[in-house]
Design a protein around this motif. Sequence first.
Motif, short mmCIF file in Angstrom:
data_model
loop_
_atom_site.label_atom_id
_atom_site.label_comp_id
_atom_site.label_asym_id
_atom_site.label_seq_id
_atom_site.Cartn_x
_atom_site.Cartn_y
_atom_site.Cartn_z
N PRO A 286 47.54 30.90 37.95
CA PRO A 286 48.39 31.63 38.90
C PRO A 286 48.68 33.06 38.46
N THR A 287 48.75 33.29 37.16
CA THR A 287 48.94 34.66 36.66
C THR A 287 47.71 35.51 36.94
N ARG A 288 46.54 34.96 36.65
CA ARG A 288 45.30 35.70 36.92
C ARG A 288 45.22 36.08 38.40
N ASN A 289 45.57 35.15 39.27
CA ASN A 289 45.51 35.42 40.71
C ASN A 289 46.52 36.49 41.11
N ALA A 290 47.70 36.48 40.49
CA ALA A 290 48.70 37.50 40.79
C ALA A 290 48.21 38.87 40.36
N LEU A 291 47.65 38.97 39.16
CA LEU A 291 47.14 40.26 38.67
C LEU A 291 45.96 40.74 39.51
N THR A 292 45.06 39.82 39.84
CA THR A 292 43.92 40.20 40.68
C THR A 292 44.40 40.77 42.01
N THR A 293 45.42 40.14 42.57
CA THR A 293 45.99 40.62 43.83
C THR A 293 46.49 42.05 43.69
N LEU A 294 47.18 42.35 42.60
CA LEU A 294 47.71 43.71 42.38
C LEU A 294 46.58 44.72 42.25
N TYR A 295 45.54 44.38 41.49
CA TYR A 295 44.42 45.31 41.33
C TYR A 295 43.67 45.51 42.65
N GLN A 296 43.65 44.49 43.49
CA GLN A 296 42.99 44.65 44.79
C GLN A 296 43.73 45.64 45.69
N HIS A 297 44.99 45.90 45.39
CA HIS A 297 45.78 46.83 46.20
C HIS A 297 46.05 48.14 45.46
N GLN A 298 45.23 48.44 44.45
CA GLN A 298 45.34 49.70 43.73
C GLN A 298 44.85 50.85 44.60
N THR A 299 45.54 51.98 44.52
CA THR A 299 45.13 53.15 45.31
C THR A 299 43.94 53.84 44.66
N ALA A 300 43.32 54.73 45.41
CA ALA A 300 42.17 55.47 44.87
C ALA A 300 42.57 56.32 43.68
#
Length: 925
Positions: A286-300
């Motif tokens: 669940p931590t990996r999925n949370a972090l992946t979610t944040l990186y998927q919403h990183q700005t340019a």
Amino acid sequence: MSRTRDGNGAVRPLLRGLGACLAVAVAAALCTSPASVADPADRGHGGGDNLAPASRTVTPVEVTRTTGTVAESGNVLRGRTTTLSGHGSSVTLDFGKEVGGITGVRFPGSGTSGERLGLAFTESSLYIGTTSDASNGGPGPDGALTADVVPGSTWTVPRAEQRGGFRYLTLFVDSAGSIAIDRVSVEITFTPTMTDLRAYENHFHSSDPLLNRIWYAGAYTVQTNVIAPDTGRVWGPPGSGWDNGGVVGVGDAVLVDGAKRDRTVWPGDLGVSVPTEFASLGDLTPTRNALTTLYQHQTAAGELPFAGPQVNFYSSDTYHLWTLVGTANYVQYTHDLAWLRDTWAGYRRALDFALAKVGPNGLFRVTGANDWARGGQGGENIAANALAYQALLTGAELADLVGDPSAAAWRATAAGVKTAVNATLWDEQAGLFRDNPTSALHPQDGNSLAVWFGLTDSAARSHRISASLTLNWNAYGATTPEKGSEIGTFPGSMEVQAHLEAGDTTRALELVRREWGYMLDSPIGTGSTFWEGYLADGRPGYGGAYMSLAHGWATGPTSALTFSVLGIRPRSVGGGYVIRPQPGDLTSAEGSLKTPLGDIALSWSHNARSGSFTGRLTAPTAAVDRVEIPTFGARTAVRVNGRPVWNGTRGLAYGAHLEDGYVVLKGLPACAVLDSRTVGTTESGLAVAVTSADSAPVRVGEDHTIAVTVTAQGGKALSGKVEAVVPAGWTTTPATFGLDPAKGSTSAVVNVRVRAPAGGTGGQPQIRIKATSGRLTAETTTRPTVFGEWPAGVTALASSEAAPNVFEGQPRTYYAGNAVDRDPATFWNDASPGQFPDTLTLTTPAPVTLAGTGFQSIVDGVVTDFAIQTLEGTTWTTRATVTGNTALTRWVPFDQPVTTTGVRLVATGSQPQNGNYTRVAELTP
């Protein structure tokens, strides 16, 4: 009998060598024995302390209350019929703990159709009623759900309207007739991938039952925060009701901030909840999925979110940094290098985004000021700098793992941040870091992070911070200055870690028992989970009904008890573990930690009176880099599997050496029985230091508290008193202390009260602080700032005065007279922002003799440059000049005493924030 010669040529029998071998054999047998120092009936499931339900289907355990007409209210608990008759009649069911999921209500076939049942949910008993507590985040109420009664059927809450967290369910008649029910249940939806909700990978048990309960309550809190990614809170909020059908992450399970709300990935929360998840549940998916979610919403540009979907807020430098810290934590706990390599490009962009905010002075400067619910974020903030330091150091370790050559540069930048922080933000008088270079605030979050992450430049400074933080404690926990002195459980979790990092274990455990014990046993709580925060008097914060009572950022003690107190601690991002118990006042502890290098199990017991410490360690040799055995300040001998390895002065095996009060060993076998015994006595010692020079002055005629840290060492308990030797005419009330250093050097903060006589003038007199215990004494001195009292009839005039207004709902004036009213909450404010000089003139009815003046400004903008003048006939003479001032309170001495009827402050500069006004709260004799 065979014989051999010792090193001096003497003959000794080989039987002694055989005895040593037998000791080793016995030790090895003990190491593989299933018994333990403290063996719960069910270690894997935590016995009775584990709060997770045995089944995903749970039912209420008791009836809390009824209103109106309710027949056989308790029947529904046993699968029999309970009948509610008449509009508004209700029964409130208690599930006994925090639960969350899809509620079902069964209507027996004998009931009446055409009626409507209402359902209202709440975590706290304070909000029991026919409307639910608050969760949707908008201005509209959550209200209640309604079910149309169909006899002989079970009504089930729609999936999107499941209640993520509650303890109490109120069922009420929302029509005119009668409603029969014979079963109420909840299908648990949290940790959706966990087959057995009680099967934690790790466990903890100690000699303190309360700490055991707290460990498992922290684990359960985080367990309720792991949800299916498509059951998050929808944002923006509905006009009324709630919608938990939002997609907030990837994968099958994601770690969010709270059970009831926000059900969203918030990076700061992960700084506490991820270590808890690792130390207890063990599954970091669940931590990996949370972090992946944040990186998927990183700005340019590289910026990471302040909050993940569906909220998608940005502009938070601290939460950006928390994601970087969380990335390192995840890799440290899993050694998941494949995920790290896949994420590395985004991580690099994020760290570059942060590096751009490190200025030429070495300090990180906040421009994205969104943060957890604290106030005053911005500028060269201590918490942000501590996070930047940790991100850079752990980022360098990650870079080493993937072969990125940036590691050396990041370490150099981190070193520069550390130097700049200690040179610029440290307040020697307070024994704490300032919130930023121009602030009079000493925050809980930043000071705790500075110690936890190793940002302080000395162990002594860490100890001072640890002691000074206790000045904010009250009966309910550690108050948070940066949040209006409410009790913030997020920075409180950081503070627990800070006390342990400073080596003040007993102090950390005292705070855990006080703050987390209150939450766990409070009648207004869930009895099972920890809260988002609360007011200083123990009442709910965050709007009361809106407060989350199952919030992962409040679970710091769980990882702290495993990593520090039990002593199985991750040592580096890509490496092994260090075994370093910190017993504090505990007599035993045992537990386990599942690591990517294998399972580590540790148990130990400590007898302070006999000076013995014994332990048993089972771990793959590759998993443990070093083992550290506490000496508790005494000369000790250490054995491993019966073999002497340290004789009290020198090492005999395993590279044994003394380091920071621990005997350090390397290369131990996979099973090791550890035995440490005191071999000499330690002389009793006593030390005393002023903990923190309060920025509040001593006001003549009023009591003032001087906080003093008393430290004891030696083999016996010490008790005594601390008193102040004060100037003539003053009065003082001593404080008593009792310390037991048998468990190692220990300290306590006590309050000595002093009072300067009314009507006097100010200054900075020397006060001697003396601690005594029998024949032992220790002394130190302090020079508090004393504010005198003007004679009756003093008047004040100013060059200008800002007009009265209303501030935060309260009327406020800015008259010159506010500077002589002995109330630091009122102040003179000029009416010409950014224009200098500004003058404040005081006239006394009769001559007064002054050795200087007391000066106090306010945090909204301290006066930086000013002169103090006195009236000589018709001429104003400058007696003192101050430049570059950042102190909220100070004494301004004259070269020699002056007798006068007039005093004038001439301000020529002030801090530019909040309008660049001149603000003076007090000008005193």
